[in-house]
Scaffold this active site. Sequence first.
Site, PDB file in Angstrom:
ATOM      1  N   CYS A  75      53.704 -75.261  54.928  1.00 21.82           N
ATOM      2  CA  CYS A  75      52.653 -74.365  55.417  1.00 21.82           C
ATOM      3  C   CYS A  75      51.267 -74.803  54.947  1.00 21.82           C
ATOM      4  O   CYS A  75      50.310 -74.783  55.731  1.00 21.82           O
ATOM      5  CB  CYS A  75      52.937 -72.924  54.998  1.00 21.82           C
ATOM      6  SG  CYS A  75      53.302 -72.700  53.242  1.00 21.82           S
ATOM      7  N   TYR A  76      51.142 -75.214  53.690  1.00 20.16           N
ATOM      8  CA  TYR A  76      49.854 -75.745  53.228  1.00 20.16           C
ATOM      9  C   TYR A  76      49.459 -77.014  53.984  1.00 20.16           C
ATOM     10  O   TYR A  76      48.312 -77.138  54.447  1.00 20.16           O
ATOM     11  CB  TYR A  76      49.899 -76.041  51.728  1.00 20.16           C
ATOM     12  CG  TYR A  76      49.654 -74.880  50.805  1.00 20.16           C
ATOM     13  CD1 TYR A  76      48.553 -74.041  50.952  1.00 20.16           C
ATOM     14  CD2 TYR A  76      50.509 -74.642  49.732  1.00 20.16           C
ATOM     15  CE1 TYR A  76      48.318 -72.994  50.078  1.00 20.16           C
ATOM     16  CE2 TYR A  76      50.277 -73.600  48.850  1.00 20.16           C
ATOM     17  CZ  TYR A  76      49.188 -72.775  49.020  1.00 20.16           C
ATOM     18  OH  TYR A  76      48.962 -71.751  48.142  1.00 20.16           O
TER      19      TYR A  76
END
Length: 346
Positions: free
Chosen positions: A149-150
Amino acid sequence: MSLTVAVSGASGYAGGEVLRLLLAHPEVEIGAITAHSNAGERLGSLQPHLHALADRVLQETTAEVLAGHDVVFLALPHGASGAIAAELELLSPGTLVIDAGADHRLQSPQAWERFYGSNHAGTWPYGLPELPGQRAEIAGASRIAVPGCYPTTCLLALAPGFTAGLLVPEDVVIVAATGTSGAGKALKPHLLGSEIMGSMSPYGVGGGHRHTPEIEQGLTQAAGEPVTVSFTPTLAPMPRGILATATARLHPGVDADEVRAAWEQAYREEQFVHLLPEGQWPTTQSVLGSNHVVMQLAVDEHAGRVIITAALDNLTKGTAGGAVQSMNLALGLAEETGLTQQGIAP
C-alpha cells in the site's frame, strides 16, 4: 462470463476487502473462502459487514482447497504465499494467482532476505497498471504480485517526474501516514484504541521499513538509474487511508510548468489517478472505500524541490482494489469492472 474465484486469508482486512469488491463484480462467482487459525468459523462472525457471505464457513488454506478455481487471491501474511503458490503451480496450472502479500514483489533475492529474513520465492509481474509499461506485463499474466500500500502511493506520486527525467535520483524523501488497518488484525498493544486515539507515532525509521526496497525498485525502473529513498512511515489515528508527502530535488533549469505538465501527461487518461486542480489538496476521506488516488504537487523554488502529496485507501487501491484491477486486466475484462465505488463522505 462466470469466473470462479477463491480467496485465502478471508478473515483478515485484505481478504475481507477482496471479498467486498468481488461481491460487486458482475463476472465472478465466489468459491472457496479460506483462513488459517479461523478455519471452521462462520465468515459473518469475523467479517460482519459481508452480509451476503455471512453463513459461509471458512475452510483451511491449502493448495488442494484453492485448486480448480479460475482465480485465486492470496491475502496471506508475508512469507506465507510462496509455498502455496508453488503447490498451485503443480495442482492447478491454469489458475490465475494474485498475491496480495509481499512474497513475489521484489526482484532482488538479497533485498528480500535482508528485509524479510527468509528465502526469496521469485518475482512476478507487478500489479500497478498505472506505471509505464505495466499494463502490457499484467495483460494475460497467470501470476501477479500486488504492490504494497505504501509503494502504490509513493510510486504513483513520484514516477512521472522520474520517467520525464526531471528529478535527481539521489535525494528522495518520503514521509507517509497510514491508518491502523495497515498493520493487520493481529492484537498488538500499540494499536489499542487507548494507545492510538489522539496520537501519531513513527515506526520503521532509518531505512528499516520493508517497503523501502520496493519503492526504490519501482522508482529505479522509472528513472532508468538507481534511486535512493529515505522513507519514514507514521501511524495515524484512523482505521484506513494513507497520506504520503514525497519530495525530490529538481534538475537545474526545470520549472513549475514543466513539472505540472509531466504529471498531467502521465495521468490524463487514468480513471483511478487524479491530479487535483491547483490549490486543492488531497484528503484520505475523499478516497475512502474507493479504488481512486488523489494527488497534488507544488514546486519549492527556494529549495529546488518538488513536493507531491497523495492519498488513497490502503485496503482498496492499496491492496484489494489493485488486485481486482489487475485481475480484470489479466483476464481481458474492462479495467474498472467491479471497481465503480466512489469515495464516502462525510
